[in-house]
Design a protein around this motif. Sequence first.
Motif, short mmCIF file in Angstrom:
data_model
loop_
_atom_site.label_atom_id
_atom_site.label_comp_id
_atom_site.label_asym_id
_atom_site.label_seq_id
_atom_site.Cartn_x
_atom_site.Cartn_y
_atom_site.Cartn_z
N UNK A 1 39.05 -41.75 71.03
CA UNK A 1 40.16 -42.64 71.02
C UNK A 1 41.73 -41.70 71.34
N UNK A 2 42.62 -42.16 71.83
CA UNK A 2 43.83 -41.54 72.06
C UNK A 2 45.06 -42.09 71.33
N UNK A 3 44.82 -42.62 70.26
CA UNK A 3 45.70 -43.19 69.21
C UNK A 3 45.63 -42.63 67.75
N UNK A 4 46.49 -42.18 67.22
CA UNK A 4 46.26 -41.63 65.83
C UNK A 4 47.62 -41.90 65.19
N UNK A 5 47.61 -42.65 63.98
CA UNK A 5 48.74 -42.92 63.03
C UNK A 5 48.42 -42.70 61.71
N UNK A 6 49.15 -41.84 61.12
CA UNK A 6 49.05 -41.81 59.44
C UNK A 6 48.67 -42.79 58.57
N UNK A 7 49.63 -43.73 59.09
CA UNK A 7 49.68 -44.88 58.12
C UNK A 7 48.15 -45.70 58.21
N UNK A 8 47.68 -45.66 59.32
CA UNK A 8 46.23 -46.40 59.18
C UNK A 8 45.33 -45.72 58.22
N UNK A 9 45.49 -44.05 58.24
CA UNK A 9 44.60 -43.63 57.29
C UNK A 9 44.98 -43.85 55.88
N UNK A 10 46.28 -44.09 55.70
CA UNK A 10 46.47 -44.35 54.28
C UNK A 10 46.08 -45.70 53.90
N UNK A 11 45.99 -46.40 54.72
CA UNK A 11 45.70 -48.11 54.55
C UNK A 11 44.29 -48.26 54.46
N UNK A 12 43.38 -47.54 55.25
CA UNK A 12 41.91 -47.96 55.48
C UNK A 12 41.06 -47.22 54.72
N UNK A 13 41.67 -46.01 54.00
CA UNK A 13 40.50 -45.15 53.34
C UNK A 13 40.67 -45.30 51.57
N UNK A 14 39.44 -45.60 51.14
CA UNK A 14 39.74 -46.00 49.70
C UNK A 14 40.17 -44.73 48.97
N UNK A 15 41.05 -44.89 48.05
CA UNK A 15 41.18 -43.74 47.33
C UNK A 15 40.52 -43.53 46.13
N UNK A 16 40.47 -42.21 45.53
CA UNK A 16 39.38 -41.76 44.70
C UNK A 16 39.69 -42.65 43.21
N UNK A 17 40.88 -43.20 42.99
CA UNK A 17 41.08 -44.10 41.99
C UNK A 17 40.88 -45.69 41.99
N UNK A 18 39.89 -45.94 42.99
CA UNK A 18 39.69 -47.33 43.20
C UNK A 18 38.52 -47.80 42.24
N UNK A 19 38.98 -49.32 41.77
CA UNK A 19 37.68 -49.79 41.14
C UNK A 19 36.63 -50.29 42.14
N UNK A 20 35.68 -50.82 41.52
CA UNK A 20 34.53 -51.28 42.44
C UNK A 20 34.82 -52.50 43.14
N UNK A 21 35.76 -53.49 42.73
CA UNK A 21 36.12 -54.37 43.61
C UNK A 21 37.03 -54.01 44.99
N UNK A 22 37.88 -52.86 44.64
CA UNK A 22 38.58 -52.31 45.71
C UNK A 22 37.75 -51.59 46.65
N UNK A 23 36.88 -50.82 46.25
CA UNK A 23 35.81 -50.12 47.06
C UNK A 23 34.93 -50.75 47.95
N UNK A 24 34.37 -52.26 47.36
CA UNK A 24 33.65 -53.27 48.29
C UNK A 24 34.53 -53.74 49.38
N UNK A 25 35.90 -53.99 48.98
CA UNK A 25 36.86 -54.48 49.84
C UNK A 25 36.78 -53.49 51.02
N UNK A 26 37.02 -52.40 50.93
CA UNK A 26 37.33 -51.30 51.94
C UNK A 26 36.05 -51.24 52.81
N UNK A 27 34.86 -50.90 52.12
CA UNK A 27 33.85 -50.91 52.87
C UNK A 27 33.14 -52.11 53.53
N UNK A 28 33.45 -53.38 53.04
CA UNK A 28 33.00 -54.77 53.61
C UNK A 28 33.93 -55.06 54.97
N UNK A 29 35.14 -54.68 55.06
CA UNK A 29 35.69 -54.56 56.24
C UNK A 29 35.10 -53.85 57.52
N UNK A 30 34.46 -52.86 57.07
CA UNK A 30 33.69 -52.03 58.10
C UNK A 30 32.09 -52.61 58.23
#
Length: 335
Positions: A154-183
């Motif tokens: 791909x030839x599109x790269x946007x820092x904001x997308x990474x900020x929004x789409x990657x589960x941070x290490x302080x995520x709880x299980x609900x958040x983690x499941x949300x990040x993964x379910x959209x994939x």
Amino acid sequence: MSRERRLPLVLALAAAVVGVLAVASPRAEAELQVGFYNATCPIAEGVVFAEMHAILHEDPTLAPSLLRMHYHDCFVQGCDGSIMLRSRRGTAERDATPNRSMRGYDAIERIKARLETLCPLTVSCADIIAMAARDAVYLSKGPWYGVETGRRDGNVTVAEYAENDLAPPDSNIVDVKTFFSVKSLTAKDIVVLFGSHSIGTSHCEAFRKRLYNFTGAMDQDPSLDARYARQLRKLCPRRGGGRGRRAKVPMDPGSGFTFDLSYYRHVLATGGLFQSDGSLLHDPATRGYVERMANASSPDEYYQDFAAAMVKMGRTDVLPDSLGEVRATCGVFVD
């Protein structure tokens, strides 16, 4: 069966690729499959493996970062190699907070440069990242599995997308499941893929909140084992200056360079390094898997599950030929 016998014959021939030129043939429609480059660049996997063997011999600490790179690439706009692109304005995916500690970009470029001398404009950066991740696991004494290839860059790269789409290490299980379910990844995929934390280290900032300000009241995460927490506080002082700022803490103490089941034993006993690791114990499905792997006498089941989860993740939002490209240099936009 020995690890050597499990390794496909094409990789056993990796040392003989010097001076070999692939004969190009018309490219088929982009469709992921094991052996996608058999006609256009049959030495591709052998070259990647040979380079990875040399790279990790020089610096074995790159293995977890190259595995992590595949995850970070796939979760942001799909598995398209866009994590490699450099932006002059500091707005690329690699400039985003979750990727600032990422290492291994030069390793991928090294592999790409070698392939360009043998099979110009044939093997995508996205596929190199996927193969390098598999080889990083295998060379860390983990499983071998067939990597589907055929991705386009791909030839599109946007820092904001990474900020929004990657589960941070302080995520709880609900958040983690949300990040993964959209994939389209399930609870089982989550707990299996988190097993990749069996190799590698982390800087203190990724989990400092868990030690000193878990709820905003200057408290510690009560689910974190007290003895383990004391060890972490010694390595990561509250103020985070000096030695604490430079400290790197193993994600799986005592087994940080070996891809095995000890991560699950560590999570079950201590709550893990990250809040997201500990969150696996807060859901019946993920906790059950942690407990089973922590008590398993053999890694065979986990290795099969990990291979399946990696292949599944590697199919995320793959670009068709009409929307993708193959770059000569992974970090440079095609004019």
